[in-house]
Design a protein around this motif. Structure first.
Motif, PDB file in Angstrom:
ATOM      1  N   PRO A 194      31.754  31.524  14.549  1.00 56.32           N
ATOM      2  CA  PRO A 194      31.782  31.982  15.921  1.00 56.32           C
ATOM      3  C   PRO A 194      32.542  32.929  16.570  1.00 56.32           C
ATOM      4  CG  PRO A 194      33.381  30.212  14.367  1.00 56.32           C
ATOM      5  CD  PRO A 194      32.497  31.445  14.121  1.00 56.32           C
ATOM      6  N   VAL A 195      32.098  34.421  16.101  1.00 62.36           N
ATOM      7  CA  VAL A 195      32.772  35.381  16.725  1.00 62.36           C
ATOM      8  C   VAL A 195      32.356  36.326  18.221  1.00 62.36           C
ATOM      9  CG1 VAL A 195      34.242  35.853  14.365  1.00 62.36           C
ATOM     10  CG2 VAL A 195      32.353  36.913  15.547  1.00 62.36           C
ATOM     11  N   ASP A 196      33.205  36.576  18.385  1.00 60.86           N
ATOM     12  CA  ASP A 196      32.709  37.404  19.944  1.00 60.86           C
ATOM     13  C   ASP A 196      32.918  39.149  19.616  1.00 60.86           C
ATOM     14  OD1 ASP A 196      32.627  34.720  22.370  1.00 60.86           O
ATOM     15  OD2 ASP A 196      34.723  34.841  21.097  1.00 60.86           O
ATOM     16  N   THR A 197      33.665  38.899  19.022  1.00 58.29           N
ATOM     17  CA  THR A 197      33.653  40.360  18.617  1.00 58.29           C
ATOM     18  C   THR A 197      34.135  41.156  17.848  1.00 58.29           C
ATOM     19  OG1 THR A 197      34.884  40.656  21.105  1.00 58.29           O
ATOM     20  CG2 THR A 197      35.215  42.679  20.034  1.00 58.29           C
ATOM     21  N   VAL A 198      33.465  42.500  16.755  1.00 60.43           N
ATOM     22  CA  VAL A 198      33.523  43.129  15.701  1.00 60.43           C
ATOM     23  C   VAL A 198      34.437  44.500  15.915  1.00 60.43           C
ATOM     24  CG1 VAL A 198      32.421  43.717  14.138  1.00 60.43           C
ATOM     25  CG2 VAL A 198      31.639  41.997  15.135  1.00 60.43           C
ATOM     26  N   LYS A 199      35.366  44.200  15.507  1.00 63.09           N
ATOM     27  CA  LYS A 199      36.166  45.103  15.310  1.00 63.09           C
ATOM     28  C   LYS A 199      36.200  46.086  13.711  1.00 63.09           C
ATOM     29  CE  LYS A 199      40.002  45.436  17.089  1.00 63.09           C
ATOM     30  NZ  LYS A 199      41.953  45.065  17.045  1.00 63.09           N
ATOM     31  N   VAL A 200      35.535  47.016  13.970  1.00 63.18           N
ATOM     32  CA  VAL A 200      35.110  47.722  13.099  1.00 63.18           C
ATOM     33  C   VAL A 200      36.506  49.161  12.373  1.00 63.18           C
ATOM     34  CG1 VAL A 200      33.891  50.595  11.970  1.00 63.18           C
ATOM     35  CG2 VAL A 200      32.950  48.545  14.060  1.00 63.18           C
ATOM     36  N   ASP A 201      36.220  48.711  10.728  1.00 62.66           N
ATOM     37  CA  ASP A 201      37.473  48.535   9.956  1.00 62.66           C
ATOM     38  C   ASP A 201      37.794  50.815  10.579  1.00 62.66           C
ATOM     39  OD1 ASP A 201      39.794  47.526   8.519  1.00 62.66           O
ATOM     40  OD2 ASP A 201      39.409  49.875   7.607  1.00 62.66           O
ATOM     41  N   ARG A 202      39.236  51.367  10.471  1.00 63.27           N
ATOM     42  CA  ARG A 202      39.282  51.700  10.565  1.00 63.27           C
ATOM     43  C   ARG A 202      39.084  53.304   9.405  1.00 63.27           C
ATOM     44  NH1 ARG A 202      44.021  54.926   8.922  1.00 63.27           N
ATOM     45  NH2 ARG A 202      45.133  52.476   8.834  1.00 63.27           N
ATOM     46  N   SER A 203      38.779  52.617   8.457  1.00 62.74           N
ATOM     47  CA  SER A 203      38.722  53.610   6.996  1.00 62.74           C
ATOM     48  C   SER A 203      37.023  53.815   7.175  1.00 62.74           C
ATOM     49  CB  SER A 203      38.670  52.549   5.730  1.00 62.74           C
ATOM     50  OG  SER A 203      37.776  51.265   6.613  1.00 62.74           O
ATOM     51  N   PHE A 204      36.415  52.950   7.950  1.00 61.18           N
ATOM     52  CA  PHE A 204      34.669  53.742   8.430  1.00 61.18           C
ATOM     53  C   PHE A 204      34.793  54.442   9.655  1.00 61.18           C
ATOM     54  CE2 PHE A 204      34.729  49.684   5.923  1.00 61.18           C
ATOM     55  CZ  PHE A 204      32.973  49.876   5.849  1.00 61.18           C
ATOM     56  N   VAL A 205      35.602  53.907  10.445  1.00 62.37           N
ATOM     57  CA  VAL A 205      35.630  55.466  11.678  1.00 62.37           C
ATOM     58  C   VAL A 205      36.282  56.901  10.989  1.00 62.37           C
ATOM     59  CG1 VAL A 205      36.945  56.075  13.641  1.00 62.37           C
ATOM     60  CG2 VAL A 205      35.691  53.411  13.136  1.00 62.37           C
ATOM     61  N   SER A 206      37.092  56.970   9.919  1.00 62.33           N
ATOM     62  CA  SER A 206      37.693  57.699   9.770  1.00 62.33           C
ATOM     63  C   SER A 206      37.223  58.665   9.282  1.00 62.33           C
ATOM     64  CB  SER A 206      39.348  57.403   8.815  1.00 62.33           C
ATOM     65  OG  SER A 206      38.631  56.908   8.191  1.00 62.33           O
ATOM     66  N   ALA A 264      24.528  50.208  11.379  1.00 63.12           N
ATOM     67  CA  ALA A 264      24.036  49.011  11.002  1.00 63.12           C
ATOM     68  C   ALA A 264      25.445  47.953  12.241  1.00 63.12           C
ATOM     69  CB  ALA A 264      23.762  48.469  10.372  1.00 63.12           C
ATOM     70  N   THR A 265      26.036  47.614  11.849  1.00 66.30           N
ATOM     71  CA  THR A 265      27.292  47.351  12.675  1.00 66.30           C
ATOM     72  C   THR A 265      27.048  46.495  13.773  1.00 66.30           C
ATOM     73  OG1 THR A 265      28.556  46.953  10.659  1.00 66.30           O
ATOM     74  CG2 THR A 265      29.571  45.608  12.591  1.00 66.30           C
ATOM     75  N   ILE A 266      26.742  47.346  14.309  1.00 65.68           N
ATOM     76  CA  ILE A 266      27.499  47.512  16.022  1.00 65.68           C
ATOM     77  C   ILE A 266      25.385  47.037  16.447  1.00 65.68           C
ATOM     78  CG2 ILE A 266      27.252  49.384  17.471  1.00 65.68           C
ATOM     79  CD1 ILE A 266      29.176  50.922  16.540  1.00 65.68           C
ATOM     80  N   ARG A 267      24.243  47.743  16.204  1.00 66.06           N
ATOM     81  CA  ARG A 267      23.239  47.303  16.075  1.00 66.06           C
ATOM     82  C   ARG A 267      22.666  45.374  15.849  1.00 66.06           C
ATOM     83  NH1 ARG A 267      18.589  50.051  14.695  1.00 66.06           N
ATOM     84  NH2 ARG A 267      19.289  52.047  15.262  1.00 66.06           N
ATOM     85  N   VAL A 268      23.224  45.412  14.785  1.00 68.11           N
ATOM     86  CA  VAL A 268      23.716  43.630  14.366  1.00 68.11           C
ATOM     87  C   VAL A 268      24.260  42.867  15.528  1.00 68.11           C
ATOM     88  CG1 VAL A 268      24.200  41.891  12.674  1.00 68.11           C
ATOM     89  CG2 VAL A 268      22.942  43.715  12.207  1.00 68.11           C
ATOM     90  N   ALA A 269      25.271  43.276  16.021  1.00 65.27           N
ATOM     91  CA  ALA A 269      26.412  42.646  16.816  1.00 65.27           C
ATOM     92  C   ALA A 269      25.777  42.153  17.483  1.00 65.27           C
ATOM     93  CB  ALA A 269      27.693  43.404  16.345  1.00 65.27           C
ATOM     94  N   GLN A 270      25.988  43.268  18.658  1.00 63.71           N
ATOM     95  CA  GLN A 270      24.545  43.063  19.765  1.00 63.71           C
ATOM     96  C   GLN A 270      23.507  42.840  20.072  1.00 63.71           C
ATOM     97  OE1 GLN A 270      24.099  47.318  21.063  1.00 63.71           O
ATOM     98  NE2 GLN A 270      26.198  47.702  21.676  1.00 63.71           N
TER      99      GLN A 270
END
Ligand code: C2E
Ligand code: MG
Ligand code: MG
Ligand code: MG
Length: 294
Positions: free
Chosen positions: A208-220, A234-240
């Motif tokens: 039951p979450v509203d937001t997914v925060k993609v960890d810094r290790s992926f961004v870097s 994929a994370t962004i697609r699924v979240a949306q």
């Protein structure tokens, strides 16, 4: 084996194997624990705020605001100087102090947020994120504590976002039920450090979450690793698809920001925009940004 069993029975099972390095850590942990207890009473703890910015233009003119701040606790130790939360939050969690500490952060942040709304008007941040530890999520007084902070500060529940880690939320039905109770108050839930836990995209629809925060290790790693980039996508697609919005953590460069934007990430947070700031500096940051936008 017997020694380890005894150690576990004595309640500090995670320090059961005695190598010298570990002994040092135990000793330091115990000292920190005592000092942390005093820190709460001596006003050595304070809260800093890191901006979270919109990476996409608003969908419609009056959609929910995407910008905000995340509250992060700091400890100014009289002798050691600034102690990192990476060091003392685990100590607080282990000793149970995190329940009191976490509520302190929540209360201070809610009152500060209400103050910005009064003094900054339209330039005030749009939302407030506060971290919740595993023990806090399980603590008996959580719902009443959150409700009290909302009532006493007068902020709208919708602007408050509580961050929990992925592994925690996925862990058990009791934790998920507690998240639903929080959501019933009107507050929002974010999944912090997504990608670092054991759960996966396959579990996201159960949470039951509203937001997914993609960890810094992926961004870097996003710019140099096709694998990390694909996982973010994929994370962004699924979240949306699930109606959740996404935040990219730890954006440090303009090219990382551009990539996250291109991958349709909704919001970004990182040193590129601002480091965590004390309340006064955060207000200045908001005003300067507002002036630039005008
Ligand atoms: P988090 O919730 O994932 O918070 C983000 C951390 O990343 C913060 O570290 C922030 O300063 C850091 N960060 C943000 N942008 C960048 C960047 O561009 N580059 C780099 N290298 N780092 C960046 P911080 O403040 O040291 O906090 C570390 C962790 O301690 C937090 O991770 C959170 O898990 C925990 N924590 C902090 N405050 C609290 C609190 O009030 N309660 C609880 N339960 N945990 C807290
Ligand atoms: Mg967080
Ligand atoms: Mg995080
Ligand atoms: Mg993190």
């Amino acid at each position: 084996d017997t020694a380890m069993y005894e150690a576990k029975r004595n309640g500090r099972g995670r320090y059961a194997v005695f190598d010298p390095g570990m002994h040092e850590r135990v000793a330091r942990g115990l000292v920190l624990e005592g000092e942390l207890r005093q820190a709460l009473a001596r006003d050595e703890l304070f809260v800093v705020y890191q901006p979270v910015v919109a990476l996409q233009p608003p969908a419609h003119g009056d959609g929910p605001r995407r910008d905000g701040v995340e509250a992060l606790v700091r400890w100014r130790h009289p002798v050691r100087g600034l102690v990192s939360p990476a060091e003392f939050v685990p100590v607080a969690e282990e000793s149970g102090l995190i329940v009191e500490l976490g509520l302190f952060v929540l209360r201070v942040a809610c009152l500060q947020f209400a103050d910005w709304q009064r003094t900054l008007g339209a330039a005030a941040p749009g939302s407030l994120a506060v971290n919740l530890s595993p023990l806090q999520l399980r603590s008996a007084g959580l719902i009443a504590g959150v409700q009290a902070c909302l009532t006493d500060s007068g902020i709208a529940p919708q602007v408050l976002q509580l961050e929990v880690t992925e592994s925690l939320a996925a862990q058990d039905e009791a934790a998920r039920e507690r998240l639903r109770e929080l959501k019933a108050l009107g507050v929002r839930i974010a999944l912090d450090d997504f990608g670092t836990g054991y759960s996966s995209l396959a579990c996201l629809h159960q949470l039951p979450v509203d937001t997914v925060k993609v960890d810094r290790s992926f961004v870097s790693h996003a710019e140099t690793s096709a694998y990390h980039r694909a996982l973010i996508e994929a994370t962004i697609r699924v979240a949306q698809t699930l109606g959740m919005d996404t935040v990219a953590e730890g954006i440090e460069t303009a090219s990382q920001a551009a990539l996250m934007q291109a991958l349709h990430c909704d919001r970004g947070q990182g040193y590129l925009y601002a480091r965590p700031l004390e309340a006064g500096a955060l207000a200045d940051w908001c005003l300067q940004r507002g002036l630039r936008a005008a």
